[in-house]
Write a protein that holds these residues in place. Structure first.
Motif, PDB file in Angstrom:
ATOM      1  N   UNK A  30       0.813  -1.210   0.000  1.00 40.87           N
ATOM      2  CA  UNK A  30       0.000   0.000   0.000  1.00 40.87           C
ATOM      3  C   UNK A  30       0.851   1.268   0.000  1.00 40.87           C
ATOM      4  N   UNK A  31       2.157   1.119   0.242  1.00 42.36           N
ATOM      5  CA  UNK A  31       3.078   2.258   0.313  1.00 42.36           C
ATOM      6  C   UNK A  31       4.283   1.971  -0.595  1.00 42.36           C
ATOM      7  N   UNK A  32       4.088   2.074  -1.895  1.00 37.19           N
ATOM      8  CA  UNK A  32       5.148   1.673  -2.831  1.00 37.19           C
ATOM      9  C   UNK A  32       6.452   2.444  -2.673  1.00 37.19           C
ATOM     10  N   UNK A  33       6.391   3.691  -2.253  1.00 34.93           N
ATOM     11  CA  UNK A  33       7.628   4.436  -2.039  1.00 34.93           C
ATOM     12  C   UNK A  33       8.443   3.868  -0.901  1.00 34.93           C
ATOM     13  N   UNK A  34       7.772   3.488   0.185  1.00 42.72           N
ATOM     14  CA  UNK A  34       8.456   2.865   1.321  1.00 42.72           C
ATOM     15  C   UNK A  34       8.988   1.487   0.923  1.00 42.72           C
ATOM     16  N   UNK A  35       8.192   0.755   0.186  1.00 45.19           N
ATOM     17  CA  UNK A  35       8.615  -0.566  -0.296  1.00 45.19           C
ATOM     18  C   UNK A  35       9.893  -0.454  -1.125  1.00 45.19           C
ATOM     19  N   UNK A  36       9.955   0.555  -2.000  1.00 44.13           N
ATOM     20  CA  UNK A  36      11.123   0.707  -2.874  1.00 44.13           C
ATOM     21  C   UNK A  36      12.388   0.958  -2.069  1.00 44.13           C
ATOM     22  N   UNK A  37      12.268   1.671  -0.959  1.00 44.00           N
ATOM     23  CA  UNK A  37      13.446   1.931  -0.127  1.00 44.00           C
ATOM     24  C   UNK A  37      14.027   0.632   0.416  1.00 44.00           C
ATOM     25  N   UNK A  38      13.157  -0.289   0.786  1.00 45.57           N
ATOM     26  CA  UNK A  38      13.621  -1.595   1.292  1.00 45.57           C
ATOM     27  C   UNK A  38      14.175  -2.436   0.148  1.00 45.57           C
ATOM     28  N   UNK A  39      13.460  -2.461  -0.963  1.00 40.86           N
ATOM     29  CA  UNK A  39      13.847  -3.301  -2.106  1.00 40.86           C
ATOM     30  C   UNK A  39      15.195  -2.891  -2.687  1.00 40.86           C
ATOM     31  N   UNK A  40      15.452  -1.591  -2.758  1.00 36.73           N
ATOM     32  CA  UNK A  40      16.600  -1.095  -3.521  1.00 36.73           C
ATOM     33  C   UNK A  40      17.852  -0.845  -2.691  1.00 36.73           C
ATOM     34  N   UNK A  41      17.779  -0.995  -1.385  1.00 33.13           N
ATOM     35  CA  UNK A  41      18.937  -0.672  -0.561  1.00 33.13           C
ATOM     36  C   UNK A  41      19.906  -1.840  -0.439  1.00 33.13           C
ATOM     37  N   UNK A  42      21.180  -1.504  -0.300  1.00 32.01           N
ATOM     38  CA  UNK A  42      22.209  -2.495   0.047  1.00 32.01           C
ATOM     39  C   UNK A  42      22.689  -2.290   1.475  1.00 32.01           C
ATOM     40  N   UNK A  43      22.049  -1.381   2.194  1.00 28.46           N
ATOM     41  CA  UNK A  43      22.477  -1.013   3.538  1.00 28.46           C
ATOM     42  C   UNK A  43      21.645  -1.789   4.568  1.00 28.46           C
ATOM     43  N   UNK A  44      22.266  -2.705   5.317  1.00 29.36           N
ATOM     44  CA  UNK A  44      21.503  -3.460   6.327  1.00 29.36           C
ATOM     45  C   UNK A  44      20.847  -2.561   7.363  1.00 29.36           C
ATOM     46  N   UNK A  45      21.438  -1.396   7.628  1.00 32.91           N
ATOM     47  CA  UNK A  45      20.860  -0.489   8.621  1.00 32.91           C
ATOM     48  C   UNK A  45      19.510   0.043   8.160  1.00 32.91           C
ATOM     49  N   UNK A  46      19.359   0.269   6.868  1.00 32.60           N
ATOM     50  CA  UNK A  46      18.077   0.732   6.338  1.00 32.60           C
ATOM     51  C   UNK A  46      17.009  -0.341   6.553  1.00 32.60           C
ATOM     52  N   UNK A  47      17.370  -1.585   6.295  1.00 34.65           N
ATOM     53  CA  UNK A  47      16.416  -2.688   6.491  1.00 34.65           C
ATOM     54  C   UNK A  47      16.084  -2.846   7.966  1.00 34.65           C
ATOM     55  N   UNK A  48      17.085  -2.731   8.828  1.00 33.23           N
ATOM     56  CA  UNK A  48      16.826  -2.841  10.268  1.00 33.23           C
ATOM     57  C   UNK A  48      15.842  -1.771  10.725  1.00 33.23           C
TER      58      UNK A  48
END
Length: 412
Positions: free
Chosen positions: A266-284
């Protein structure tokens, strides 16, 4: 619900009913009735089963303090305990969930026996194995028919397999323990159904512990056999611990996987941040925000006061029930600015999705690691993933003590 604040002197008609039903119009948020409790301050009386009037705690600071207060008991059978299901209809439906329903020092004694398994170091060592599981289940889903049910294809089997391997439970029995676990946490199952489901799991774990006493493996249940042989632990206690870990180890994480996936869709912009990052801190950070925002323990953590407790200008008397509403603490604007906005870049680590104090969820490092693996893997592997139904057609678990989805039909 009355609009009059529920003060200690308020009459019964002034006290709001609890629990208020969730709203299908906003299925990711606490219900309007739940949110309205914050209007009465950080603590208020609510009207619950059988005319009881436990305290509902809505404030973040007050919950943090009370969850660490030894003057509150977690024992289910204690008079005044605010049961999440109607006590008038629970005869014969009680369950032994090991140390989760015990006070210290017995709680601490049993918990210490398994705490070493859930250290961050040991859980991190499992990450490559969980990654392989995620890829394997996604491969199978991609090879199968469309649409697929994400709950049955991915969200439920992965945490089930993880906790099975950790405990030493044969994964081929997953349909048995998933069905019985779902019944135990159902808010609409009959007392007899819940009691039967618990008996089924307890008997199963007792038999499994018995086999491991003669043929131990490299797993948690086998490790407990040493305490059984030394007399520190009974076989029944070990089986009860197994029920708790098996149930908690897959049911909660499965719901977070499916519910979090739907929220991100429901929040594709937020989803893209998770999908496209290589930074584990962003996922955490993303996982912590999802835990805060969704708060799947959605009917509160429950306690009984052992002594009078003064807090926030109120007095909780000895013997009174207390319901600590984590879903409201996690939306406290004094701690989380704009709390109703999903923002995976915020620092949400003060959330109370796992509780606090000595009874905080022992499996939280495992749940965090699984979610950190699952979300980015799923969205990278299937970038066109989408739900096939509108929100109003998706079966949310309004009928369960742990919130989530019964099914999530998806395609790509």
């Amino acid at each position: 619900m009355s609009s009059t604040p529920a003060t200690p002197e308020a009459s019964a008609v002034d006290i709001p009913d609890f629990p208020p039903p969730r709203s299908a119009e906003c299925p990711f948020a606490p219900s309007p009735g739940m949110r309205a409790l914050t209007e009465y301050g950080p603590l208020t009386r609510v009207s619950s089963w059988g005319g009881s009037t436990p305290w509902a705690v809505t404030g973040h600071a007050e919950q943090k303090a009370l969850l660490s207060d030894a003057r509150l008991s977690v024992e289910f059978a204690r008079p005044g305990y605010p049961s999440p299901v109607d006590p008038a209809h629970t005869h014969g439906g009680g369950t032994d969930l090991s140390f989760v329903g015990m006070d210290d020092p017995e709680h601490a004694r049993l918990r210490r026996m398994i705490s070493g398994t859930f250290t961050i170091k040991r859980i991190e060592a499992m990450r490559p194995r969980v990654q392989k599981m995620a890829d394997a289940f996604i491969d199978t889903m991609l090879e199968g028919p469309k649409p697929a049910d994400l709950v049955q294809s991915l969200a439920l089997p992965i945490p089930s397999l993880v906790i099975s391997e950790l405990l030493g439970v044969p994964y081929e029995d997953h349909e048995f323990f998933q069905f019985n676990s779902k019944t135990i946490v159902s808010a609409v199952a009959s007392p007899q159904e819940r009691a039967t489901a618990h008996t089924n799991l307890a008997s199963y774990l007792d038999e499994l512990v018995g086999r491991k006493l003669t043929e131990p493996g490299d797993d948690l249940l086998s490790g407990l056999c040493g305490q059984i042989e030394s007399g520190e632990l009974s076989r029944r206690e070990a089986a009860a611990m197994g029920v708790l870990l098996l149930l908690g180890g897959h049911e909660t994480t499965a719901n977070m996987i499916s519910l979090g996936t739907l929220l991100l869709l429901q929040h594709p912009g937020q989803l893209a941040l998770i999908r496209d990052t290589d930074d584990p801190a962003v996922v955490r950070d993303a996982v912590e925000e999802l835990l805060r925002y969704l708060s799947i323990v959605h009917l509160g953590r429950r306690r009984t006061a052992l002594e009078d407790i003064e807090i926030a200008g109120r007095t909780i008397r000895a013997g009174e029930g207390v319901i600590l509403l984590g879903e409201l603490a996690n939306r406290d604007p004094s701690v989380f600015p704009e709390p109703d906005r999903l923002d995976i870049t915020r620092n949400a680590r003060l959330h109370q999705a796992f509780g606090a104090g000595s009874h905080h969820c022992i499996g939280q490092p495992l749940a965090r690691m699984e979610l950190q693996v699952l979300y980015p893997t799923l969205f990278r592997r299937i970038p066109t993933l989408r739900a096939i139904d509108d929100l109003d057609a998706i079966p949310f678990k309004y009928d369960a003590l742990i919130y989530g989805l019964h099914a999530l039909p998806v395609t790509w």
